[in-house]
Design a protein around this motif. Sequence first.
Motif, PDB file in Angstrom:
ATOM      1  N   THR A  61     -32.276  19.016   8.566  1.00 11.89           N
ATOM      2  CA  THR A  61     -31.475  17.875   9.020  1.00 11.89           C
ATOM      3  C   THR A  61     -30.210  17.757   8.184  1.00 11.89           C
ATOM      4  O   THR A  61     -29.114  17.557   8.706  1.00 11.89           O
ATOM      5  CB  THR A  61     -32.299  16.579   8.905  1.00 11.89           C
ATOM      6  OG1 THR A  61     -33.528  16.799   9.578  1.00 11.89           O
ATOM      7  CG2 THR A  61     -31.581  15.417   9.547  1.00 11.89           C
ATOM      8  N   TYR A  75     -27.820  20.388   9.203  1.00 17.41           N
ATOM      9  CA  TYR A  75     -27.235  20.053  10.496  1.00 17.41           C
ATOM     10  C   TYR A  75     -26.185  18.959  10.334  1.00 17.41           C
ATOM     11  O   TYR A  75     -25.088  19.020  10.869  1.00 17.41           O
ATOM     12  CB  TYR A  75     -28.339  19.593  11.474  1.00 17.41           C
ATOM     13  CG  TYR A  75     -27.773  19.099  12.778  1.00 17.41           C
ATOM     14  CD1 TYR A  75     -27.319  20.025  13.724  1.00 17.41           C
ATOM     15  CD2 TYR A  75     -27.652  17.737  13.044  1.00 17.41           C
ATOM     16  CE1 TYR A  75     -26.759  19.588  14.903  1.00 17.41           C
ATOM     17  CE2 TYR A  75     -27.093  17.296  14.225  1.00 17.41           C
ATOM     18  CZ  TYR A  75     -26.645  18.224  15.153  1.00 17.41           C
ATOM     19  OH  TYR A  75     -26.077  17.783  16.326  1.00 17.41           O
ATOM     20  N   GLU A  76     -26.511  17.952   9.525  1.00 18.54           N
ATOM     21  CA  GLU A  76     -25.547  16.869   9.295  1.00 18.54           C
ATOM     22  C   GLU A  76     -24.310  17.384   8.575  1.00 18.54           C
ATOM     23  O   GLU A  76     -23.204  16.900   8.808  1.00 18.54           O
ATOM     24  CB  GLU A  76     -26.207  15.746   8.482  1.00 18.54           C
ATOM     25  CG  GLU A  76     -27.112  14.880   9.350  1.00 18.54           C
ATOM     26  CD  GLU A  76     -27.978  13.934   8.529  1.00 18.54           C
ATOM     27  OE1 GLU A  76     -27.874  13.983   7.287  1.00 18.54           O
ATOM     28  OE2 GLU A  76     -28.742  13.174   9.139  1.00 18.54           O
ATOM     29  N   ALA A 121     -20.626  16.896   9.993  1.00 20.66           N
ATOM     30  CA  ALA A 121     -19.583  16.235   9.204  1.00 20.66           C
ATOM     31  C   ALA A 121     -18.341  17.113   9.114  1.00 20.66           C
ATOM     32  O   ALA A 121     -17.204  16.622   9.194  1.00 20.66           O
ATOM     33  CB  ALA A 121     -20.114  15.919   7.802  1.00 20.66           C
TER      34      ALA A 121
END
Lengths: 460, 265
Positions: free
Chosen positions: A8, A11-12, A16
């Motif tokens: 996660t 992925y973030e 961003a």
Amino acid sequence: MTSVARATAIYEGVAALAESAMELATRRPSPPWLQRLRTAGVSAFEKLGFPSTHDEDWRFTNLAPLARAAFALSPDAVSLAERTAALELEARLGPLGLSSPMPRIVFVNGRLLRRSPGNLTSGILFECMKAVLATSPERVERALVARAAERDLSKQFFGSLGDAFLDEGVVLQVPPGAHLAEPLFILNVSTPPGSTEPPRMVHTRNLFTFEENSSATVIEIFLGANGPSFANVQTDVTLGRNARLNHVKIQLEGPETFHVGRLSVAHAAGARSASHVFSFGGKLVRNEIVTTLSGEGAGTELYGLFCANSGQHVDCHTFIDHAMPRADSVELYKGVLDGAGRGVFDGKILVRAGAVRTDARQTNRNLILSNSALVDSKPQLEIHNNDVRCSHGSTTGRLDADAVFYLRSRGLSPEAARALLTYAFGSELIEKVASADVRAFLENHLRAWLPANLAAPEIR
Amino acid sequence: MNLLEISNLHASIEEDGTEILKGIDLTICPGEVHALMGPNGSGKSTLAHVLSGRPGYVVTQGRALFQGKDLLAMPAEIRAREGVFLAFQYPVEIPGVSNTYFLRTAVNTVRKHRGQLELDAIDFLALLDEKAKLVEMEEALLNRSVNEGFSGGEKKRNEVLQMAVLDPKLAILDETDSGLDIDALRVAASGVNALRDGARGMLVITHYQRLLDYIIPDFVHVLSDGRIVKSGDKNLAKELEAKGYSWIEKEPPATVSAAAGAIAS
């Protein structure tokens, strides 16, 4: 962190980056081709995601720490604090410092600080990318679009990232027959962010074009104070017939820096390039050199010295594509690993079916100074015709005990003996650099890096 | 005071415990040149290595005093700084370190230890120039990496040059003649002779008498199976050359050992 949480976070991280790139694009009024290029870059890197160690090209280098970290672009204006810090670092460059007569472009955290053309003759373009994109984008349009189109989209996460953040860097165009005696100097300084600011990232896009029979030396130095930062440097070079490039990259960033760089050089017939990479700093460093010998009788020399201590990982990745007959290549990379330092050499030479009379020599030698240092070496030769002369070799070892004793028997302490032998191991690559000022600068750095102090070798 | 005093020295190879030196007694006074001869495997080079502090050996008995100090307790580099010099049988090639830089580093390390001022570049080069003439060393070799690509003769001359520049009190020459043709031997030997000054002691290790035609020893010792089995003057070397080492090996060691002590001290 659980694996789900880790995924996660990565992925973030990509999301961003995409957001940041889109925001940059809206701030820069640009011609449609440029906006398309940036947008295509964003969708490519979003789709790819950070390469993982399952990817053969990244087998030895885990990017998760980079993917999980959050970085922001610096605001457009250079602050007084940045200016002061950059000047202080620049003053420490000794023979390459402020008094050097070399034409130079200085960036601080990815923004132009100063450009001094020296006594460059007219007709040579040595300008920052942002200025060229703002005033005469047509000068770089074709090359940028072509390079983006050539990109192997399944592989080049960082190349796509560079397209997405295309904004600043250096544009060099050398007209036919021009020979630049003085090296061109590009200094990239990173300074630590203020306490309330996020860590900085810099995406640098360099574009060098050499017309036929021209020649120049380009020296790029990456200098940084402590503090986390991320530099992504994508340099594309096109060499016309019989053109010559001498490229020196010296990487001296702070211990928390992530640095990913890729130098790609395309050679026309008879063109020659030499690349010298010196890597001393950084937490995670990846240097890729890709040379395509796409003209008959072209040649390339790749030299690299990488030094890593505890907390450092330096990955050298080279690819030499012998696509045409009678081309030659020489490669020598040396690693010096101390403490719990990690090093990687992954070098591939591809000799294509038509590339007869290829002459290719590849050598990787690594010196291990401690029990916990580690280096992975992966030399590869892939040959698709018989009429070639190719060799490759890789050795990893410790200092020669007989040599240490020989020096001790002449009065040197064990520490001084080891330092001198280590220096000698690395200095072979420094001696291959033509500029005496650059050599002097590198000698100082290699000595400073050594575990024990070594007196300056005033006599040679 | 004796320069070097070795008594009942026993030493073994660290790795497998094989005893090589089985009770050496030898005393060298200032200014004396001692030749140590013996067949292959008798322990000649091992003695040189043990005296210079090369790792890989264990001293199991006995002692060696250098100017009254316990030589064997000193690390190799301290022995060198105190004035013990070993001319290597197989000088090591050191790529990337210029001969001149190496020599200056060594000289200044030794000078510092002796409480002398370090030499600056100009003074050092003057000294080097003077000493290089002793061994007919070309300037090109001084600027090249230490021993790298040197011929056998050049390597041995380089050893003698280092000895001349470092100015030791005791020089141990380990088979300096091996691998040399007669011209190279003459040059190396005349360099060594130039360093005989009435104060410096020398231990010249050789398999053949030939070297001793050029470096005339004050004493000759014969080593066999880790012990000095016979000692004499320069004529002993000639006798050995005529009769061969088998002549010595046949004699009972105990009696000759006593004679060796008597002559050497």
